[in-house]
Design an enzyme around this catalytic site. Structure first.
Site, PDB file in Angstrom:
ATOM      1  N   SER A 243      40.652  20.578  40.323  1.00 28.09           N
ATOM      2  CA  SER A 243      39.916  19.443  40.869  1.00 28.09           C
ATOM      3  C   SER A 243      39.968  18.292  39.877  1.00 28.09           C
ATOM      4  CB  SER A 243      38.459  19.832  41.155  1.00 28.09           C
ATOM      5  OG  SER A 243      37.763  20.054  39.937  1.00 28.09           O
ATOM      6  N   LYS A 244      39.304  17.192  40.219  1.00 32.39           N
ATOM      7  CA  LYS A 244      39.306  15.970  39.392  1.00 32.39           C
ATOM      8  C   LYS A 244      38.865  16.240  37.957  1.00 32.39           C
ATOM      9  CE  LYS A 244      40.290  12.196  41.861  1.00 32.39           C
ATOM     10  NZ  LYS A 244      41.197  11.150  41.399  1.00 32.39           N
ATOM     11  N   ARG A 245      37.938  17.177  37.778  1.00 32.56           N
ATOM     12  CA  ARG A 245      37.400  17.385  36.428  1.00 32.56           C
ATOM     13  C   ARG A 245      38.451  17.928  35.453  1.00 32.56           C
ATOM     14  NH1 ARG A 245      35.637  21.692  39.403  1.00 32.56           N
ATOM     15  NH2 ARG A 245      36.074  23.769  38.566  1.00 32.56           N
TER      16      ARG A 245
END
Length: 474
Positions: A243-245
């Site tokens: 994911s984005k993280r």
């Protein structure tokens, strides 16, 4: 294997978001598999979700694939233009008794399955008479269309996971057309794959649970079933779904961050696949040559952004300065610098290319070749500008620059080292403040090479500016 023996694969994204790393890898694996076997790589846009599908996402997906060099054969197929085709196949199944209309509402079904999580649709509408169906249709009662499942075992060979087995008793008669008339993914994908002559379906393992349902549809329609390969997911370093993280996940983000497409392709290819040896830098031709479905790992791939940066740096270092210049011109222009107007732009790029990891870093770490630094590294100020002899060293540097003739690397080094010797200090005592004064940084390419590319007059001006800075900040 499809309508003919030629291998045909497809990438079929939904335009409900930008192309991310997982989707790009699926596209790449399909592309290189097709190229390896002299087959076709087709592109289909699955835009039947009219609420979430956006033209700008479609455009971005196509542009991202083009940027990566993943070129499709033939025209792009848009599912939104094929509703009549799906409707005709649904009618065919109804006429053959392989599907039936279901007038049960969502609320009715929820009530019947209440307190029974294992409940499957009880075929309440399967045996409605033609008269009952006609009456309901005339009243405009909404209905879905369900596939009538035969009692049978489904088995297929997955090129990554091996033999897979499922039984129809574990499924209900699932819906293939919603009450609003829009067909579900399972139904459209089977029809499209058949009509496009797809021989191999290579996709993420999150689609594995869809495969038995799709095989039921293949069998009901009398279509030849393609071969399957389900690619494991990509996880972040924390072993959770990417994911984005975990860093940039969209292909467009990598482009904006200064990645070369060939480096990103190399990085993506190694997410869950290897050439069978320790090579980490592979051209697209080498990937195509070595690629096989059997070499895709069964376990999830772990995403490593640092490795992506490392690979990108390697590709930048290998690229000729002439080819890098057009790629970084706009980056410099956005910051008020016309790269083309600098007489030694090629030499500067050549000097920097082994020290940067992204195209953006050419400006970030090399802007001082084109304009004087606006400020100085804070740690550098404390270390080299605020010492007892800092002013003396800077004044010495002014003399060194003035008397260096010609202003070449060799001559500048010779004069500086001789001056340091005469002052009874190490050359480093002059080199470090010199670097900070002319670049603003404590780290740079070789100081003498850097100074010569910046130019004698500019170096002189910058050292004097540093001396003024010391005067004002005593």
């Amino acid at each position: 294997m499809g309508k003919d023996k030629k291998i045909r694969v497809r990438f079929a994204p939904s335009p409900t978001g930008y192309l991310h790393i997982g989707g790009a890898r699926t596209a790449l694996f399909n592309y290189v598999f097709a190229k390896k076997h002299n087959g076709d790589f087709l592109l289909r846009i699955e835009d039947t979700d009219t609420e979430r599908s956006k033209p700008e996402f479609t455009e971005q997906i196509i542009k991202s694939l083009e940027w990566l060099g993943i070129k499709h054969n033939g025209e792009i197929v848009f599912q939104s233009k094929r509703f009549d085709v799906y409707k005709n196949y649904a009618e065919k199944l109804l006429k053959e008794g392989k599907a039936y209309r279901c007038f049960c509402t969502k609320e009715e079904i929820e009530e019947r399955k209440k307190n029974n999580p294992a409940w499957k649709y009880d075929r309440k509408c399967l045996n409605l008479s033609e008269a009952e169906i006609k009456e309901k249709l005339e009243k405009g009662i909404p209905h879905t269309i369900r596939l009538k499942l035969p009692e049978t075992e489904i088995k297929f060979f997955d090129h990554i996971r091996g033999e897979m087995r499922f039984h129809s008793k574990d499924f209900e008669d699932f819906i293939i057309v919603r009450s609003n008339g829009i067909p579900i993914y399972q139904f459209t994908v089977v029809i499209d794959d058949y009509e496009m002559g797809i021989t191999h379906v290579i996709r993420g393992e999150d689609h594995l649970s869809n495969t038995p349902k799709q095989i039921f549809i293949y069998k009901a329609l009398g279509f030849e079933i393609p071969e399957f390969a389900h690619i494991p997911l990509i996880l972040g370093p924390d072993k959770k779904r990417l994911s984005k993280r975990h860093g940039a996940t969209g292909v467009e983000e990598y482009k904006k961050d200064g990645f070369l497409p060939e480096a990103l392709v190399n990085f993506i290819a190694l997410l869950g696949w290897s050439p069978g040896d320790d090579r980490e830098i592979l051209s697209i031709d080498e990937i195509i040559k070595e690629f096989s479905l059997e070499r895709i790992n069964k376990s999830p791939a772990v995403f490593d952004y640092k490795k992506a940066l490392w690979l990108n740096g390697k590709y930048i270092a290998m690229k000729a300065a002439e080819k890098l210049l057009p790629l970084i011109e706009e980056i410099f222009r956005e910051n008020g610098i016309e790269l083309n107007s600098h007489p030694q732009k090629k030499e500067i790029v050549e000097l920097l290319k082994t020290r940067v990891k992204t195209l953006n870093e050419f400006y970030q770490f090399g802007y001082y070749f084109f304009k004087e630094p606006e400020n100085y590294d804070e740690k550098g100020i404390k270390k080299y500008f605020k010492k007892e002899n800092s002013k003396e060293y800077l004044k010495s540097l002014i003399k060194i620059i003035e008397k260096t003739e010609p202003f070449t690397e060799e001559k500048l080094e010779e004069v500086l080292r001789k001056e340091a010797e005469d002052m009874g200090i190490s050359a480093a005592k002059l080199i470090h403040p010199f670097r900070l004064a002319i670049t603003g940084y404590t780290v740079s390419p070789g100081i003498f090479e850097t100074a010569v590319l910046i130019g004698k007059e500019n170096c002189l001006k910058r050292v004097k500016k540093a001396l003024d800075f010391l005067d004002k900040n005593e």
